[in-house]
Design an enzyme around this catalytic site. Sequence first.
Site, PDB file in Angstrom:
ATOM      1  N   HIS A   9      20.538  49.970  49.119  1.00  0.00           N
ATOM      2  CA  HIS A   9      19.735  50.990  48.596  1.00  0.00           C
ATOM      3  C   HIS A   9      18.440  51.162  49.345  1.00  0.00           C
ATOM      4  CE1 HIS A   9      17.273  53.517  45.846  1.00  0.00           C
ATOM      5  NE2 HIS A   9      18.570  53.662  45.409  1.00  0.00           N
ATOM      6  N   SER A  65      17.077  62.520  43.386  1.00  0.00           N
ATOM      7  CA  SER A  65      16.490  63.667  42.364  1.00  0.00           C
ATOM      8  C   SER A  65      17.717  64.672  42.093  1.00  0.00           C
ATOM      9  CB  SER A  65      15.566  64.656  42.824  1.00  0.00           C
ATOM     10  OG  SER A  65      14.378  63.629  43.211  1.00  0.00           O
ATOM     11  N   GLU A  71      15.547  51.201  48.671  1.00  0.00           N
ATOM     12  CA  GLU A  71      14.459  50.487  47.855  1.00  0.00           C
ATOM     13  C   GLU A  71      14.627  49.078  48.282  1.00  0.00           C
ATOM     14  OE1 GLU A  71      14.996  51.983  43.805  1.00  0.00           O
ATOM     15  OE2 GLU A  71      14.303  53.922  44.542  1.00  0.00           O
ATOM     16  N   GLY A 125      13.406  59.821  43.659  1.00  0.00           N
ATOM     17  CA  GLY A 125      12.439  59.930  42.597  1.00  0.00           C
ATOM     18  C   GLY A 125      11.135  60.990  42.722  1.00  0.00           C
ATOM     19  N   LYS A 164      18.262  51.122  38.077  1.00  0.00           N
ATOM     20  CA  LYS A 164      16.873  50.407  38.899  1.00  0.00           C
ATOM     21  C   LYS A 164      16.447  49.283  37.796  1.00  0.00           C
ATOM     22  CE  LYS A 164      16.533  54.282  41.884  1.00  0.00           C
ATOM     23  NZ  LYS A 164      15.860  55.341  42.486  1.00  0.00           N
ATOM     24  N   ASN A 209      22.207  54.612  38.865  1.00  0.00           N
ATOM     25  CA  ASN A 209      21.591  53.535  39.109  1.00  0.00           C
ATOM     26  C   ASN A 209      20.287  53.117  38.380  1.00  0.00           C
ATOM     27  OD1 ASN A 209      19.980  51.383  40.678  1.00  0.00           O
ATOM     28  ND2 ASN A 209      19.705  52.599  42.261  1.00  0.00           N
ATOM     29  N   GLU A 237      21.302  59.019  50.461  1.00  0.00           N
ATOM     30  CA  GLU A 237      20.237  59.153  49.937  1.00  0.00           C
ATOM     31  C   GLU A 237      18.919  59.225  50.746  1.00  0.00           C
ATOM     32  OE1 GLU A 237      20.783  57.540  45.569  1.00  0.00           O
ATOM     33  OE2 GLU A 237      20.205  55.703  46.710  1.00  0.00           O
TER      34      GLU A 237
HETATM   35  P1  13P Z   1      16.354  59.373  41.589  1.00  0.00           P
HETATM   36  O1  13P Z   1      17.535  60.183  41.004  1.00  0.00           O
HETATM   37  O2  13P Z   1      15.340  59.157  40.488  1.00  0.00           O
HETATM   38  O3  13P Z   1      15.648  60.451  42.570  1.00  0.00           O
HETATM   39  O4  13P Z   1      17.116  58.141  42.422  1.00  0.00           O
HETATM   40  C1  13P Z   1      17.924  58.161  43.080  1.00  0.00           C
HETATM   41  C2  13P Z   1      18.492  56.878  43.562  1.00  0.00           C
HETATM   42  O5  13P Z   1      17.579  56.032  44.217  1.00  0.00           O
HETATM   43  C3  13P Z   1      19.963  56.258  43.203  1.00  0.00           C
HETATM   44  O6  13P Z   1      20.105  55.339  43.728  1.00  0.00           O
END
Ligand code: 13P
Length: 257
Positions: free
Chosen positions: A102, A220, A104, A180, A11, A9, A174
């Site tokens: 997601h 992560s 976010e 992150g 982002k 992803n 997740e």
């Molecule tokens: P990270 O791997 O940067 O923690 O992000 C995970 C994520 O949100 C994947 O969709």
Amino acid sequence: MRKKIVAGNWKMNLTVQEGLQLSAEIADFVKNNPLEKLNGNPAVIMFTPFTHVYSVSDSVKGLKGLSTGAQNCHTEEKGAFTGETSVSMIKSAGALNVLVGHSERRAYFGETNEVLARKVKAAMDAGLTPMYCCGEVLEERNASNHFEVVKEQLEKGLFWLSAEEFAKVVIAYEPVWAIGTGVTASPGQAQEMHAYIRGLIKDKYNNEVAENTSILYGGSCNAKNAAELFANKDVDGGLIGGASLKAEDFCTIIQSF
Ligand code: 13P
């Protein structure tokens, strides 16, 4: 048998040119290491920003097991929704997948389980594979509410599908506190939640549907910890954020089964 999947992803990162450079490196890896010959025969997906979907999809066309996806979609097919992107647009740009829900999107854009159910439907109607994300925030885990939260996300977002429809869905667990942050769920925590999710699917549908559903871990996950996470019997791969932006790290994760 359920599929092993490693999905990146991206982002809101990378220009189109940078994205094409990254996808070229991943494509090179796949050409030199055919996925069907790797442990687990993983499918690899790159969830790019909308602006990149067409060019990145085009650049990897024909490479077996490597596909693209969008990070979001609108519920409606077309119309006066300035700034939005429909599933048919995503599909026509060459993507096969779309992320739905997601954390976010849930946190910053107010996406509710009810809206996400409609996005899942839109994706399925268009023939895109929805990758439905679920996961609790830290306060919910600390209050031991994480199972309930994930259950509600699945029930409202997905469990209205027929068994036949559900068979086309991929789930990504997740935990928000791991996204992150550099804090990863322990292999035990990941396995526990994945087994719980599979149990919910079994209760709602049946054992066959549950056993055939791919459930990915995200949060992560990186080149160093992917192998111990993927070694768990209910963890079928990963949804990778930060570590998907570096071809070397991402390709190490692809080889972590
Ligand atoms: P990270 O791997 O940067 O923690 O992000 C995970 C994520 O949100 C994947 O969709």
